[in-house]
Scaffold this motif. Structure first.
Motif, PDB file in Angstrom:
ATOM      1  N   VAL A  31      -0.456   7.163   4.622  1.00 54.21           N
ATOM      2  CA  VAL A  31      -1.459   6.145   4.300  1.00 54.21           C
ATOM      3  C   VAL A  31      -2.719   6.402   5.118  1.00 54.21           C
ATOM      4  O   VAL A  31      -2.637   6.623   6.334  1.00 54.21           O
ATOM      5  CB  VAL A  31      -0.956   4.716   4.596  1.00 54.21           C
ATOM      6  N   LEU A  32      -3.856   6.352   4.449  1.00 55.64           N
ATOM      7  CA  LEU A  32      -5.151   6.431   5.119  1.00 55.64           C
ATOM      8  C   LEU A  32      -5.847   5.083   4.997  1.00 55.64           C
ATOM      9  O   LEU A  32      -5.986   4.546   3.891  1.00 55.64           O
ATOM     10  CB  LEU A  32      -6.033   7.516   4.479  1.00 55.64           C
ATOM     11  N   VAL A  33      -6.271   4.535   6.122  1.00 58.16           N
ATOM     12  CA  VAL A  33      -7.038   3.289   6.142  1.00 58.16           C
ATOM     13  C   VAL A  33      -8.480   3.630   6.488  1.00 58.16           C
ATOM     14  O   VAL A  33      -8.744   4.299   7.502  1.00 58.16           O
ATOM     15  CB  VAL A  33      -6.457   2.283   7.153  1.00 58.16           C
ATOM     16  N   ILE A  34      -9.410   3.166   5.665  1.00 60.78           N
ATOM     17  CA  ILE A  34     -10.829   3.471   5.850  1.00 60.78           C
ATOM     18  C   ILE A  34     -11.540   2.223   6.369  1.00 60.78           C
ATOM     19  O   ILE A  34     -11.579   1.202   5.698  1.00 60.78           O
ATOM     20  CB  ILE A  34     -11.473   3.933   4.532  1.00 60.78           C
ATOM     21  N   GLY A  35     -12.088   2.322   7.583  1.00 61.51           N
ATOM     22  CA  GLY A  35     -12.788   1.204   8.196  1.00 61.51           C
ATOM     23  C   GLY A  35     -12.011   0.647   9.362  1.00 61.51           C
ATOM     24  O   GLY A  35     -11.012  -0.057   9.171  1.00 61.51           O
ATOM     25  N   ALA A  36     -12.466   0.920  10.593  1.00 60.57           N
ATOM     26  CA  ALA A  36     -11.719   0.504  11.787  1.00 60.57           C
ATOM     27  C   ALA A  36     -12.277  -0.789  12.365  1.00 60.57           C
ATOM     28  O   ALA A  36     -12.618  -0.881  13.538  1.00 60.57           O
ATOM     29  CB  ALA A  36     -11.727   1.614  12.837  1.00 60.57           C
ATOM     30  N   GLY A  37     -12.363  -1.811  11.491  1.00 61.02           N
ATOM     31  CA  GLY A  37     -12.611  -3.167  11.966  1.00 61.02           C
ATOM     32  C   GLY A  37     -11.288  -3.877  12.120  1.00 61.02           C
ATOM     33  O   GLY A  37     -10.222  -3.252  12.219  1.00 61.02           O
ATOM     34  N   LEU A  38     -11.320  -5.199  12.121  1.00 67.01           N
ATOM     35  CA  LEU A  38     -10.089  -5.966  12.288  1.00 67.01           C
ATOM     36  C   LEU A  38      -9.141  -5.787  11.113  1.00 67.01           C
ATOM     37  O   LEU A  38      -7.931  -5.678  11.298  1.00 67.01           O
ATOM     38  CB  LEU A  38     -10.426  -7.441  12.483  1.00 67.01           C
ATOM     39  N   ALA A  39      -9.675  -5.757   9.888  1.00 61.79           N
ATOM     40  CA  ALA A  39      -8.801  -5.581   8.723  1.00 61.79           C
ATOM     41  C   ALA A  39      -8.144  -4.211   8.747  1.00 61.79           C
ATOM     42  O   ALA A  39      -6.940  -4.069   8.508  1.00 61.79           O
ATOM     43  CB  ALA A  39      -9.596  -5.777   7.439  1.00 61.79           C
ATOM     44  N   GLY A  40      -8.941  -3.180   9.027  1.00 58.40           N
ATOM     45  CA  GLY A  40      -8.396  -1.828   9.038  1.00 58.40           C
ATOM     46  C   GLY A  40      -7.405  -1.592  10.148  1.00 58.40           C
ATOM     47  O   GLY A  40      -6.323  -1.031   9.926  1.00 58.40           O
ATOM     48  N   SER A  41      -7.748  -2.017  11.362  1.00 60.21           N
ATOM     49  CA  SER A  41      -6.833  -1.779  12.484  1.00 60.21           C
ATOM     50  C   SER A  41      -5.559  -2.599  12.335  1.00 60.21           C
ATOM     51  O   SER A  41      -4.457  -2.123  12.653  1.00 60.21           O
ATOM     52  CB  SER A  41      -7.525  -2.111  13.813  1.00 60.21           C
ATOM     53  N   GLY A  51       6.957   2.196  10.124  1.00 61.05           N
ATOM     54  CA  GLY A  51       7.439   3.566  10.032  1.00 61.05           C
ATOM     55  C   GLY A  51       6.588   4.523   9.227  1.00 61.05           C
ATOM     56  O   GLY A  51       6.989   5.681   9.031  1.00 61.05           O
ATOM     57  N   ARG A  52       5.423   4.120   8.768  1.00 61.10           N
ATOM     58  CA  ARG A  52       4.575   5.004   7.985  1.00 61.10           C
ATOM     59  C   ARG A  52       3.723   5.896   8.893  1.00 61.10           C
ATOM     60  O   ARG A  52       3.332   5.522   9.992  1.00 61.10           O
ATOM     61  CB  ARG A  52       3.656   4.205   7.062  1.00 61.10           C
ATOM     62  N   ASP A 230      -0.782   9.433   0.348  1.00 59.61           N
ATOM     63  CA  ASP A 230      -0.133   8.804  -0.796  1.00 59.61           C
ATOM     64  C   ASP A 230      -0.858   7.517  -1.191  1.00 59.61           C
ATOM     65  O   ASP A 230      -0.950   7.169  -2.370  1.00 59.61           O
ATOM     66  CB  ASP A 230       1.327   8.473  -0.461  1.00 59.61           C
ATOM     67  N   GLU A 231      -1.348   6.790  -0.184  1.00 54.66           N
ATOM     68  CA  GLU A 231      -2.042   5.520  -0.415  1.00 54.66           C
ATOM     69  C   GLU A 231      -3.302   5.484   0.447  1.00 54.66           C
ATOM     70  O   GLU A 231      -3.324   6.021   1.559  1.00 54.66           O
ATOM     71  CB  GLU A 231      -1.147   4.330  -0.026  1.00 54.66           C
ATOM     72  N   VAL A 232      -4.331   4.831  -0.072  1.00 53.74           N
ATOM     73  CA  VAL A 232      -5.582   4.638   0.655  1.00 53.74           C
ATOM     74  C   VAL A 232      -5.892   3.145   0.660  1.00 53.74           C
ATOM     75  O   VAL A 232      -5.730   2.465  -0.360  1.00 53.74           O
ATOM     76  CB  VAL A 232      -6.744   5.411   0.002  1.00 53.74           C
ATOM     77  N   VAL A 233      -6.328   2.627   1.808  1.00 51.34           N
ATOM     78  CA  VAL A 233      -6.711   1.218   1.930  1.00 51.34           C
ATOM     79  C   VAL A 233      -8.165   1.163   2.405  1.00 51.34           C
ATOM     80  O   VAL A 233      -8.501   1.714   3.457  1.00 51.34           O
ATOM     81  CB  VAL A 233      -5.815   0.458   2.926  1.00 51.34           C
ATOM     82  N   ILE A 234      -9.024   0.501   1.616  1.00 48.36           N
ATOM     83  CA  ILE A 234     -10.452   0.393   1.935  1.00 48.36           C
ATOM     84  C   ILE A 234     -10.701  -0.964   2.585  1.00 48.36           C
ATOM     85  O   ILE A 234     -10.479  -2.007   1.966  1.00 48.36           O
ATOM     86  CB  ILE A 234     -11.315   0.531   0.674  1.00 48.36           C
ATOM     87  N   THR A 235     -11.188  -0.947   3.834  1.00 47.01           N
ATOM     88  CA  THR A 235     -11.450  -2.191   4.566  1.00 47.01           C
ATOM     89  C   THR A 235     -12.820  -2.103   5.248  1.00 47.01           C
ATOM     90  O   THR A 235     -12.951  -2.383   6.431  1.00 47.01           O
ATOM     91  CB  THR A 235     -10.360  -2.460   5.620  1.00 47.01           C
ATOM     92  N   CYS A 236     -13.833  -1.737   4.472  1.00 51.11           N
ATOM     93  CA  CYS A 236     -15.156  -1.454   5.047  1.00 51.11           C
ATOM     94  C   CYS A 236     -16.066  -2.668   5.126  1.00 51.11           C
ATOM     95  O   CYS A 236     -17.179  -2.580   5.629  1.00 51.11           O
ATOM     96  CB  CYS A 236     -15.858  -0.364   4.236  1.00 51.11           C
ATOM     97  N   ALA A 381       3.500  -4.671   0.972  1.00 47.78           N
ATOM     98  CA  ALA A 381       3.428  -4.202  -0.407  1.00 47.78           C
ATOM     99  C   ALA A 381       3.678  -2.708  -0.492  1.00 47.78           C
ATOM    100  O   ALA A 381       4.432  -2.232  -1.360  1.00 47.78           O
ATOM    101  CB  ALA A 381       2.052  -4.541  -0.996  1.00 47.78           C
ATOM    102  N   ILE A 382       3.058  -1.938   0.403  1.00 48.85           N
ATOM    103  CA  ILE A 382       3.189  -0.482   0.367  1.00 48.85           C
ATOM    104  C   ILE A 382       4.586  -0.032   0.770  1.00 48.85           C
ATOM    105  O   ILE A 382       5.183   0.844   0.128  1.00 48.85           O
ATOM    106  CB  ILE A 382       2.119   0.156   1.282  1.00 48.85           C
ATOM    107  N   VAL A 383       5.130  -0.635   1.819  1.00 48.29           N
ATOM    108  CA  VAL A 383       6.408  -0.168   2.362  1.00 48.29           C
ATOM    109  C   VAL A 383       7.595  -0.771   1.631  1.00 48.29           C
ATOM    110  O   VAL A 383       8.587  -0.088   1.352  1.00 48.29           O
ATOM    111  CB  VAL A 383       6.487  -0.472   3.875  1.00 48.29           C
ATOM    112  N   GLU A 384       7.503  -2.070   1.295  1.00 49.68           N
ATOM    113  CA  GLU A 384       8.658  -2.783   0.754  1.00 49.68           C
ATOM    114  C   GLU A 384       8.517  -3.142  -0.719  1.00 49.68           C
ATOM    115  O   GLU A 384       9.470  -3.666  -1.320  1.00 49.68           O
ATOM    116  CB  GLU A 384       8.885  -4.068   1.564  1.00 49.68           C
TER     117      GLU A 384
END
Length: 428
Positions: A31-41, A51-52, A230-236, A381-384
């Protein structure tokens, strides 16, 4: 564009100072999370704890955007208010949303303790203040929350409020005991440190420029390498720009503002004599709090553009003095602005632009806690395969105009301001 932090009280007093290098190679993660604010972190941390294999990238510095610039209020509230939400979705669903907000606050407090995040002594409690034009709004809200959500707020009549705050503009208040106030930049940077200690690969100065698909996996091009996931999460948030057209077009980046005064010493008690955070029921909420060093941190106003820091400070200082004339000689030490993403319905959303590409946005000034809860929902959602996140997807992400939506948003705000001013004059 400079990646340095904006000059603010928070950047001047930052204690969480870990630096993360820029990506310098291609990378493969789950998993890649884009945006290291509170939502991303928060999302990255929750995924790693489940475990991801996770990477978290930030175009500038951790907490550079709204996450590191806001008022620092963390509460169980919901954008637009819980009464309006109940009218929209019904009582049972509103209770479910309230439970998610409560979970977000629990996560924030839990993580501060677990990871020893240096975000200052937590400021407990907040006063929700009602203007003289508001009638019995707070009493009705107090009764509504007790009856429908089992939540009790302490009512402060005018005399008690006057003993706490030297302003003639408020009629009464509710004490919200569960709200806390934190140093948001330290919180965000501490969350990134927690991510790294939990196995997340964190990269600063690494801007995502394009999201593509190769053999059913996502490939994100950055300024310094490609990341396959496999998954990308945008939190910009308000700085998503054109990375994803649907998210960009579905939000409007609106500027909001904060200032910090010089230390006031004993003069602080001429205006504020309680240790609580304070906010009111205007359209663009005035929110402020006394700090441990006797400064006042004051936030408010929304605009379609960002003036320079001197203009921001002058406007917010006028607001402060209008409420507290005793502070007419107080000087502004630093003022700043930042962009928040507003959806057309002004509610937060979670969704997918396509299978495997997630987004979370539109927290409406309540992101300190909501981002923690939403990150947990996305991770589940992603893991379970958990579907609880769909309660937010139901709001949809209708076209809002992106940056083009700033002009109509400004006109709407001005019209609300004008009506509020007329109401205040009518009761004098």
């Amino acid at each position: 564009m400079s990646s340095d932090y904006v000059d603010s009280y928070y950047s001047r007093t930052r204690e969480e100072t870990r630096v993360f290098r820029a990506l310098d190679r291609d990378l493969d993660v789950e998993v890649l999370v884009i945006g290291a604010g509170l939502a991303g972190s928060g999302t990255a941390l929750d995924l790693a704890q489940r475990g991801r294999k996770v990477a978290l990238i930030e175009a500038r510095k951790v907490g550079w955007g709204a996450s590191g610039r806001n008022g620092g209020f963390a509460s169980e509230a919901f954008p637009g208010g819980i009464t309006g939400l109940t009218e929209r979705v019904g009582l049972e669903r509103a209770r479910a949303f309230q439970a998610v907000s409560r979970r977000g606050l629990e996560l924030v407090e839990e993580r501060i303790g677990r990871f020893s995040i240096r975000c200052g002594a937590l400021q407990k409690g907040a006063l929700r203040c009602n203007f003289a034009t508001g009638g019995d709004e707070l009493i009705r809200f107090r009764d509504f929350m007790i009856e429908n959500f089992g939540i009790t707020y302490e009512y402060w009549p005018k005399d008690r409020l006057r003993a706490a705050l030297s302003t003639e503009l408020y009629a009464d208040a509710l004490l919200i005991p569960n709200t806390i106030a934190v140093h948001p930049l330290n919180l965000t940077c501490g969350m990134a440190r927690a991510c790294a200690t939990t196995g997340v690969q964190v990269f600063e100065d690494t801007a995502a420029t394009r999201i593509g698909t190769v053999r059913s996996r996502k490939v994100v091009q950055t300024s310094t390498g490609a990341i396959t996931a496999d998954e990308v999460v945008i939190t910009c948030g308000g700085y998503v720009d054109g990375l994803d057209r649907r998210v960009s077009d579905g939000t409007v980046p609106i500027a909001t503002f904060v200032m910090a005064t010089e230390p006031l010493g004993d003069h602080l008690k001429d205006a504020i004599r309680v240790p609580y955070a304070i906010f009111d029921n205007t359209v663009a909420v005035n929110y402020y709090r006394p700090l441990a060093d006797t400064r006042i941190l004051w936030g408010g106003r929304v605009m379609a553009w960002t003036p320079d820091s001197a203009a921001i400070g002058a406007r917010l200082r006028r607001d402060m003095v209008r409420f507290y004339p005793a502070l007419r000689d107080a000087k502004v030490e630093v003022a700043w602005g930042g962009l928040m993403p507003y959806t057309r319905h002004k509610l937060p959303v979670i969704g997918q632009t396509e299978p495997g590409v997630w987004y979370a946005t539109g927290f409406g000034g309540l992101g300190v806690t909501l981002t923690a809860a939403v990150g947990e929902l996305i991770a589940r959602a992603i893991v379970e395969g958990d579907d609880t996140w769909r309660m937010y997807e139901a709001f949809g992400l209708p076209y809002a105009g992106g940056k083009l939506g700033k002009v109509p948003a400004q006109l709407v705000y001005w019209s609300h301001q004008l009506r509020a001013a007329r109401r205040r004059r009518a009761v004098r």
